[in-house]
Scaffold this active site. Structure first.
Site, PDB file in Angstrom:
ATOM      1  CG  PHE A 114      -1.907  -0.972   1.248  1.00  0.00           C
ATOM      2  CD1 PHE A 114      -3.031  -0.902   0.519  1.00  0.00           C
ATOM      3  CD2 PHE A 114      -1.802  -2.080   2.294  1.00  0.00           C
ATOM      4  CE1 PHE A 114      -4.196  -1.785   0.569  1.00  0.00           C
ATOM      5  CE2 PHE A 114      -2.916  -2.981   2.219  1.00  0.00           C
ATOM      6  CZ  PHE A 114      -4.030  -3.003   1.756  1.00  0.00           C
ATOM      7  CB  SER A 158      -4.322   4.584  -8.718  1.00  0.00           C
ATOM      8  OG  SER A 158      -5.216   5.673  -8.913  1.00  0.00           O
ATOM      9  CE1 TYR A 184      -1.404   7.408  -5.919  1.00  0.00           C
ATOM     10  CE2 TYR A 184      -3.225   8.043  -7.301  1.00  0.00           C
ATOM     11  CZ  TYR A 184      -2.945   7.112  -6.260  1.00  0.00           C
ATOM     12  OH  TYR A 184      -3.247   6.039  -5.860  1.00  0.00           O
ATOM     13  CE  LYS A 188      -0.421   4.250  -6.171  1.00  0.00           C
ATOM     14  NZ  LYS A 188       0.112   3.068  -5.067  1.00  0.00           N
ATOM     15  CE1 TYR A 212      -6.619  -1.288  -4.207  1.00  0.00           C
ATOM     16  CE2 TYR A 212      -6.021   0.774  -2.750  1.00  0.00           C
ATOM     17  CZ  TYR A 212      -6.044  -0.797  -2.937  1.00  0.00           C
ATOM     18  OH  TYR A 212      -5.330  -1.474  -2.353  1.00  0.00           O
ATOM     19  NE  ARG A 266     -12.962  11.848  -9.290  1.00  0.00           N
ATOM     20  CZ  ARG A 266     -12.884  12.566 -10.089  1.00  0.00           C
ATOM     21  NH1 ARG A 266     -13.639  12.202 -11.336  1.00  0.00           N
ATOM     22  NH2 ARG A 266     -12.076  13.567 -10.579  1.00  0.00           N
TER      23      ARG A 266
END
Length: 374
Positions: A114, A158, A184, A188, A212, A266
């Site tokens: 994580f 992600s 970010y 990933k 995710y 979202r």
């Protein structure tokens, strides 16, 4: 600063009765970033099915142990919820020597990774910090795993790797790496590529990449939840802190998006559903017929706008949450909605909790803990 290897804090795990464990042969799972929001909820699910859990976390984005204590408050509460113990080491993945020491203290069977900096907007402002932490930390972890012969990994990826998705719901066949709007997401994506290359070079590796979408919610006990350091950068903890009077107004980033109400859409899912997805992923990497690296989306497959979520949370807490529409935030995308068909087919996992469940559980957590873990 992480302790030296000889000073690593260690709380020994004692499983109540290994003979009654739901896991036939008790496996040791190393969880990086386990003191965080998703990590802590996942550890509950791991302990509940009988895994032995070892946590490494530098507590850069979560609260560290208090003076004289060996565990962060969130992990003490995890132990209270499960009635099981776990091991914790305050170690950065950037500290190769200390990380290797942890692996040598245990016969680690599999890793759930994580640990990462994870705020989209912040990554635009601090790209070097994000690349150094997320990429260098991951490479160091993989190198140490290779050295000790631990070659099973579940990676916290992600939906940002899809960039500005071209179709919805977005499935795993959608291209990645193109149109990513923030450092970010790019970090990933690169981590995924590194892992794919590694599994091509060494056929012993088995890696599941979990993409995710937007985890929210809290454990139904109200004992653990999302408690970010400083001002929250995600919608749900900001809403919760407004509801208890810690924040005055929610800033909605953009009201002119091409969506029904002008605000971003979202794919929110309950963090406990997400946590259970990691147990399913562990079963996948434990299957000797599985090789290589494979990606799975984890989400509900249903979009909800920012304004709709504000309304749902207002209903859950019994008060109207004030909001103000401001300019768009750099790095955001218009919409994210996933297809979870592959995870349902191959991992036997599907999100079951509703938006009302998410809001109810967040409100229970925040109302019982208005100052978080303080």
């Amino acid at each position: 600063m992480a302790p030296t290897p000889n000073e690593l804090p260690c709380q020994k795990t004692t499983l109540t009765d290994m003979r009654t464990s739901k896991v036939a042969d008790v496996e040791v799972v190393l969880v990086t970033g386990g003191a965080g929001f998703v990590g802590s909820h996942t550890i509950i699910e791991l302990l509940n099915v009988g895994y032995q859990v070892v946590v490494v976390d530098n507590c850069l984005t979560s609260k560290p142990p208090r003076k004289g204590e060996t565990l962060p408050a969130v992990l003490r509460r995890v132990q209270d919820i499960t009635g099981m113990n776990l091991d914790f080491h305050m170690v950065s993945l950037l500290d190769r020597q200390a990380l290797r020491k942890v692996f040598l203290l245990y016969k680690v069977d599999v890793v759930i990774h994580f640990a990462a900096l994870k705020a989209v907007g912040e990554s635009v402002k601090r790209p070097l910090d994000y690349y150094h932490n997320n990429l260098t930390g991951t490479i160091t972890l993989l190198q140490v795993m290779s050295e000790v012969g631990c070659k099973r990994l579940v990676f916290s990826s992600s939906s940002t790797v899809y960039g500005s998705a071209q179709y919805f719901p977005t499935d795993e066949e959608h291209g990645t790496g193109v149109g990513i709007t923030n450092p970010y997401g790019r970090s990933k994506y690169v981590c995924e590529q590194i892992m794919k290359d590694l599994t091509v070079a060494d056929k012993e590796w088995r890696v599941v990449l979990l993409r995710y979408f937007n985890p929210v919610g809290a454990h139904e006990s109200g004992l653990i939840g999302d408690d970010p350091l400083g001002v929250p950068v995600n919608l749900m903890p900001y809403l919760a802190q407004c509801a208890v009077g810690r924040r005055d107004v929610v800033h909605v980033f953009g009201g002119d998006w091409d969506t029904p109400d002008g605000t971003c859409v979202r794919d929110y899912m309950h963090v406990v559903d997400l946590a259970k997805g990691h147990n399913a992923a562990l079963a996948k990497v434990s299957d000797k017929k599985f090789t290589g690296a494979k990606a799975y989306n984890l989400g509900r497959g249903k979009g909800i706008s920012v304004l709709e979520m504000i309304s749902a949370f207002s209903k859950a807490c019994g008060k109207e949450i004030p909001y103000k529409i401001v300019g768009r935030r750099r790095g955001d995308v218009r919409r994210t909605t996933c297809s979870g068909t592959l995870a349902e087919k191959e991992l036997s996992w599907k999100s079951s909790r509703t938006v009302d469940d998410m809001c109810r559980d967040v409100w229970r957590w925040q109302s019982k803990n208005p100052n978080g873990y303080e």
